[in-house]
Design a protein around this motif. Structure first.
Motif, mmCIF file in Angstrom:
data_model
loop_
_atom_site.group_PDB
_atom_site.id
_atom_site.type_symbol
_atom_site.label_atom_id
_atom_site.label_comp_id
_atom_site.label_asym_id
_atom_site.label_seq_id
_atom_site.Cartn_x
_atom_site.Cartn_y
_atom_site.Cartn_z
ATOM 1 N N ARG A 74 11.442 0.555 20.808
ATOM 2 C CA ARG A 74 11.147 2.112 19.823
ATOM 3 C C ARG A 74 11.148 3.077 20.489
ATOM 4 O O ARG A 74 10.413 3.870 20.415
ATOM 5 C CB ARG A 74 9.822 1.651 18.936
ATOM 6 N N LEU A 75 11.357 2.973 22.433
ATOM 7 C CA LEU A 75 10.736 3.772 23.300
ATOM 8 C C LEU A 75 9.591 4.427 22.954
ATOM 9 O O LEU A 75 9.332 5.381 23.433
ATOM 10 C CB LEU A 75 11.771 5.044 23.242
ATOM 11 N N LEU A 76 8.450 4.125 22.808
ATOM 12 C CA LEU A 76 7.807 3.857 23.199
ATOM 13 C C LEU A 76 6.186 3.385 25.211
ATOM 14 O O LEU A 76 6.563 1.918 24.580
ATOM 15 C CB LEU A 76 5.996 3.335 22.581
ATOM 16 N N LEU A 77 5.880 4.045 25.327
ATOM 17 C CA LEU A 77 4.650 3.075 26.086
ATOM 18 C C LEU A 77 3.484 2.877 25.755
ATOM 19 O O LEU A 77 3.062 2.167 26.088
ATOM 20 C CB LEU A 77 4.236 4.216 27.437
ATOM 21 N N ALA A 78 3.114 3.663 24.589
ATOM 22 C CA ALA A 78 1.801 3.274 23.761
ATOM 23 C C ALA A 78 1.517 4.069 22.386
ATOM 24 O O ALA A 78 2.623 5.452 22.276
ATOM 25 C CB ALA A 78 0.249 4.420 24.761
ATOM 26 N N ARG A 79 0.979 3.539 22.124
ATOM 27 C CA ARG A 79 0.732 3.995 20.863
ATOM 28 C C ARG A 79 -0.629 4.217 20.342
ATOM 29 O O ARG A 79 -1.400 3.242 20.155
ATOM 30 C CB ARG A 79 1.780 3.441 19.956
#
Length: 199
Positions: A74-79
């Motif tokens: 998802r191309l996420l480091l954090a959410r």
């Protein structure tokens, strides 16, 4: 990939903000000068918020932190999610790739070891501040000066999609003392993930 990342590093942090806003739905036809103004304003707001807000550990309702994988997809480091309780998901696979990328590119002067995790947490903490504190949300909206509706002398301030993201990046960069905005590394990571996917 190195050449692409070097070209990215030549861009200033405001340009990354303009690109983020331009790629946000509702802004496709906006004047680039207005996007630049909003990018600068949101970035300044995030830096000021960092200077005026207690660290995450001192906030009355800190978010729960959960480490997981699946961020690369998802191309996420954090959410950050606010329900059922404030929670920050840290994606360890993306963080690990980010650390490797910083080493490969020789960007340790910009992103010291461990700063990616700290910046991801700070970024999501800023989202928490903007989500839970109506005064902070209103202050950002007022500073941006966008008008959603005007009826005679009555003006309804509008939300600028993406501005909270820029403020959170600036907050994280300031809190963590980074040499460049986390937006540079995010753009480099997106390029790296796409390059790895093509191999």
């Amino acid at each position: 990939m190195r050449a692409d990342c070097a070209r990215l590093a030549d861009l200033d942090d405001t340009e990354f903000g303009v690109r983020l806003l331009a790629g946000t739905p509702t802004h496709e036809t906006r004047d680039p000068a207005l996007l630049r103004h909003w990018a600068r304003t949101a970035t300044e707001f995030g830096r000021e918020l960092a200077a005026s807000t207690p660290p995450a550990a001192e906030v009355p309702h800190p978010a729960r932190v959960v480490e997981t994988t699946g961020g690369l997809d998802r191309l996420l480091l954090a959410r950050y999610t606010s329900r059922p309780e404030p929670t920050v998901e840290l994606f360890t696979d993306t963080l690990a790739l980010g650390e490797q990328l910083v080493d490969v590119l020789g960007w340790r002067d910009r992103y010291p070891t461990g700063s990616l995790r700290a910046a991801a947490l700070a970024h999501e903490h800023a989202h928490g501040l903007l989500h839970h504190d109506p005064r902070t949300r209103r202050a950002l909206r007022d500073r941006l000066g966008h008008t959603a509706l005007r009826l005679g002398r009555l003006r309804v301030p509008g939300h600028v999609a993406g501005a909270d993201e820029l403020a959170a990046h600036a907050y994280a960069g300031a809190v963590c003392g980074l040499g460049r905005s986390p937006l540079l590394l995010t753009a480099a990571l997106m390029g790296a993930v796409q390059a790895l996917g093509e191999d």
